[in-house]
Design a protein around this motif. Structure first.
Motif, mmCIF file in Angstrom:
data_model
loop_
_atom_site.group_PDB
_atom_site.id
_atom_site.type_symbol
_atom_site.label_atom_id
_atom_site.label_comp_id
_atom_site.label_asym_id
_atom_site.label_seq_id
_atom_site.Cartn_x
_atom_site.Cartn_y
_atom_site.Cartn_z
ATOM 1 N N GLY A 211 0.801 -1.215 0.000
ATOM 2 C CA GLY A 211 0.000 0.000 0.000
ATOM 3 C C GLY A 211 0.832 1.262 0.000
ATOM 4 N N ALA A 212 2.135 1.149 -0.089
ATOM 5 C CA ALA A 212 3.002 2.328 -0.082
ATOM 6 C C ALA A 212 2.928 3.054 -1.424
ATOM 7 C CB ALA A 212 4.433 1.907 0.225
ATOM 8 N N ASP A 213 3.428 4.263 -1.414
ATOM 9 C CA ASP A 213 3.363 5.105 -2.604
ATOM 10 C C ASP A 213 4.735 5.173 -3.283
ATOM 11 O OD1 ASP A 213 2.246 6.788 -4.486
ATOM 12 O OD2 ASP A 213 2.588 8.586 -3.289
ATOM 13 N N TYR A 214 5.052 4.160 -4.055
ATOM 14 C CA TYR A 214 6.283 4.143 -4.828
ATOM 15 C C TYR A 214 6.062 3.336 -6.095
ATOM 16 C CZ TYR A 214 6.663 -0.159 -2.130
ATOM 17 O OH TYR A 214 6.405 -1.355 -1.543
ATOM 18 N N GLY A 215 6.965 3.473 -7.014
ATOM 19 C CA GLY A 215 6.877 2.790 -8.305
ATOM 20 C C GLY A 215 7.328 3.719 -9.416
ATOM 21 N N PHE A 216 7.374 3.208 -10.613
ATOM 22 C CA PHE A 216 7.805 3.986 -11.772
ATOM 23 C C PHE A 216 6.624 4.191 -12.699
ATOM 24 C CE2 PHE A 216 12.147 1.658 -11.405
ATOM 25 C CZ PHE A 216 12.453 2.383 -10.275
ATOM 26 N N ARG A 217 6.652 5.316 -13.430
ATOM 27 C CA ARG A 217 5.572 5.595 -14.377
ATOM 28 C C ARG A 217 6.118 6.445 -15.517
ATOM 29 N NH1 ARG A 217 0.750 9.441 -13.666
ATOM 30 N NH2 ARG A 217 2.228 10.389 -12.247
ATOM 31 N N VAL A 218 5.877 6.001 -16.747
ATOM 32 C CA VAL A 218 6.225 6.798 -17.923
ATOM 33 C C VAL A 218 5.103 7.815 -18.102
ATOM 34 C CG1 VAL A 218 6.694 6.785 -20.404
ATOM 35 C CG2 VAL A 218 7.456 4.857 -18.985
ATOM 36 N N LEU A 219 5.440 9.093 -18.002
ATOM 37 C CA LEU A 219 4.437 10.155 -18.085
ATOM 38 C C LEU A 219 4.106 10.521 -19.526
ATOM 39 C CD1 LEU A 219 5.858 12.466 -15.274
ATOM 40 C CD2 LEU A 219 4.015 10.774 -15.099
ATOM 41 N N LYS A 220 5.128 10.577 -20.367
ATOM 42 C CA LYS A 220 4.917 10.849 -21.785
ATOM 43 C C LYS A 220 6.128 10.362 -22.568
ATOM 44 C CE LYS A 220 6.646 15.592 -21.837
ATOM 45 N NZ LYS A 220 6.387 16.963 -22.208
ATOM 46 N N ALA A 221 5.883 10.086 -23.840
ATOM 47 C CA ALA A 221 6.961 9.637 -24.721
ATOM 48 C C ALA A 221 6.590 9.976 -26.154
ATOM 49 C CB ALA A 221 7.192 8.134 -24.572
ATOM 50 N N ALA B 173 11.295 11.268 -23.682
ATOM 51 C CA ALA B 173 10.325 10.729 -22.726
ATOM 52 C C ALA B 173 10.525 11.356 -21.353
ATOM 53 C CB ALA B 173 10.454 9.211 -22.631
ATOM 54 N N GLU B 174 9.467 11.311 -20.566
ATOM 55 C CA GLU B 174 9.504 11.739 -19.166
ATOM 56 C C GLU B 174 9.073 10.549 -18.318
ATOM 57 O OE1 GLU B 174 10.509 14.679 -17.921
ATOM 58 O OE2 GLU B 174 10.936 15.388 -19.943
ATOM 59 N N VAL B 175 9.904 10.201 -17.340
ATOM 60 C CA VAL B 175 9.618 9.069 -16.459
ATOM 61 C C VAL B 175 9.626 9.564 -15.018
ATOM 62 C CG1 VAL B 175 10.350 6.764 -15.725
ATOM 63 C CG2 VAL B 175 10.756 7.503 -18.082
ATOM 64 N N ASP B 176 8.620 9.160 -14.257
ATOM 65 C CA ASP B 176 8.535 9.501 -12.840
ATOM 66 C C ASP B 176 9.056 8.313 -12.044
ATOM 67 O OD1 ASP B 176 7.873 10.771 -10.435
ATOM 68 O OD2 ASP B 176 5.878 9.852 -10.425
ATOM 69 N N TYR B 177 10.165 8.517 -11.342
ATOM 70 C CA TYR B 177 10.759 7.474 -10.510
ATOM 71 C C TYR B 177 10.434 7.766 -9.052
ATOM 72 C CZ TYR B 177 13.632 6.138 -14.521
ATOM 73 O OH TYR B 177 14.065 5.712 -15.744
ATOM 74 N N GLN B 178 9.666 6.892 -8.427
ATOM 75 C CA GLN B 178 9.376 6.975 -6.992
ATOM 76 C C GLN B 178 9.974 5.731 -6.349
ATOM 77 O OE1 GLN B 178 7.776 9.540 -5.383
ATOM 78 N NE2 GLN B 178 7.747 10.598 -7.355
ATOM 79 N N LEU C 179 20.826 1.324 -17.187
ATOM 80 C CA LEU C 179 21.463 2.436 -16.489
ATOM 81 C C LEU C 179 21.789 1.985 -15.076
ATOM 82 C CD1 LEU C 179 18.954 5.286 -17.399
ATOM 83 C CD2 LEU C 179 21.124 4.828 -18.504
ATOM 84 N N ARG C 180 22.998 2.215 -14.661
ATOM 85 C CA ARG C 180 23.383 1.882 -13.289
ATOM 86 C C ARG C 180 23.442 3.184 -12.502
ATOM 87 N NH1 ARG C 180 27.491 -2.492 -11.144
ATOM 88 N NH2 ARG C 180 25.671 -3.665 -11.725
ATOM 89 N N ILE C 181 22.809 3.181 -11.332
ATOM 90 C CA ILE C 181 22.900 4.349 -10.457
ATOM 91 C C ILE C 181 23.566 3.922 -9.162
ATOM 92 C CG2 ILE C 181 20.941 5.554 -11.481
ATOM 93 C CD1 ILE C 181 19.250 4.711 -9.115
ATOM 94 N N ARG C 182 24.346 4.844 -8.600
ATOM 95 C CA ARG C 182 25.022 4.532 -7.343
ATOM 96 C C ARG C 182 25.336 5.812 -6.575
ATOM 97 N NH1 ARG C 182 30.391 2.010 -10.067
ATOM 98 N NH2 ARG C 182 30.893 3.797 -11.348
ATOM 99 N N PHE C 183 25.637 5.625 -5.307
ATOM 100 C CA PHE C 183 25.982 6.717 -4.421
ATOM 101 C C PHE C 183 27.421 6.521 -3.976
ATOM 102 C CE2 PHE C 183 26.148 8.382 0.018
ATOM 103 C CZ PHE C 183 25.986 9.722 -0.291
ATOM 104 N N ILE D 39 14.484 11.742 -20.653
ATOM 105 C CA ILE D 39 15.168 11.080 -21.763
ATOM 106 C C ILE D 39 15.062 12.006 -22.966
ATOM 107 C CG2 ILE D 39 15.139 9.105 -23.332
ATOM 108 C CD1 ILE D 39 13.924 7.476 -20.977
ATOM 109 N N ARG D 40 16.195 12.385 -23.541
ATOM 110 C CA ARG D 40 16.202 13.315 -24.666
ATOM 111 C C ARG D 40 17.153 12.832 -25.768
ATOM 112 N NH1 ARG D 40 12.262 14.572 -22.911
ATOM 113 N NH2 ARG D 40 11.672 16.397 -21.765
ATOM 114 N N GLY D 41 16.591 12.693 -26.966
ATOM 115 C CA GLY D 41 17.400 12.435 -28.149
ATOM 116 C C GLY D 41 18.071 11.077 -28.228
#
Length: 184
Positions: A20-30, A43-48, A90-94, A127-129
């Protein structure tokens, strides 16, 4: 027997974490933009991200995102035909010592560094080009549909973290397919 009951209880806690938590990914437009020899993806992606995933990232666990792109040609009497399919990772890290976040596309290997998690999310979601589709694959007069989706690759996590990720919904981060029509 105690150890197995304790392990089962711990897995149950992780499995119930996040329902029931509020997270997930969503493609907003492409959209696909015609270029000289290719179509470019914007494209625009919403990352939660969930708290568990953010905590792991901040403790040095690298995360791999997979962006999937497909093009189908519509056919009246048969199933739609897949004309093109591609995945980009894509790899993301801190980096704790530098206190910076990094996006590393596997295809180019050229990292982008960010001072904050929010700045990294802004760049990640835009995401551009991206050259994704040769123009000769789209025939005039045909009906085509493009699809875009994103997910967190649990199989790319370090081995000790995978069992927790398998049973916890907070690690199953993905978007539904975003579909749009391509003018042929």
């Amino acid at each position: 027997m105690r150890l197995s009951l304790w392990s089962l209880a711990l897995l149950l806690v992780y499995a119930l974490d996040g329902w029931g938590a509020d997270y997930g990914f969503r493609v907003l437009k492409a959209e696909l933009v015609p270029a000289t020899h290719d179509y470019l993806l914007n494209a625009e992606v919403d990352y939660q991200f969930s708290e568990a995933v953010i905590e792991a990232l901040e403790h040095g666990v690298p995360l791999t995102l997979v962006i999937r792109f497909k093009v189908h040609r519509h056919r009246d009497y048969w199933l739609d035909e897949t004309v093109f399919s591609e995945s980009r990772r894509l790899r993301i890290r801190f980096h704790p010592l530098a206190k910076s976040f990094q996006i590393l596309p596997e295809a180019s290997g050229i990292p982008q560094n960010f001072a904050s998690f929010a700045a990294m999310l802004d760049a990640l979601g835009s995401i551009r080009g991206w050259r994704v589709l040769p123009r000769e694959l789209i025939e005039p007069g045909q009906e085509y549909w493009a699809s875009l989706a994103v997910h967190l690759d649990i199989e790319a996590l370090p081995l000790p973290l995978r069992p927790v990720a398998y049973v916890s919904p907070s690690w199953y981060l993905s978007s539904p397919w975003f579909r749009w029509r391509i003018a042929g």
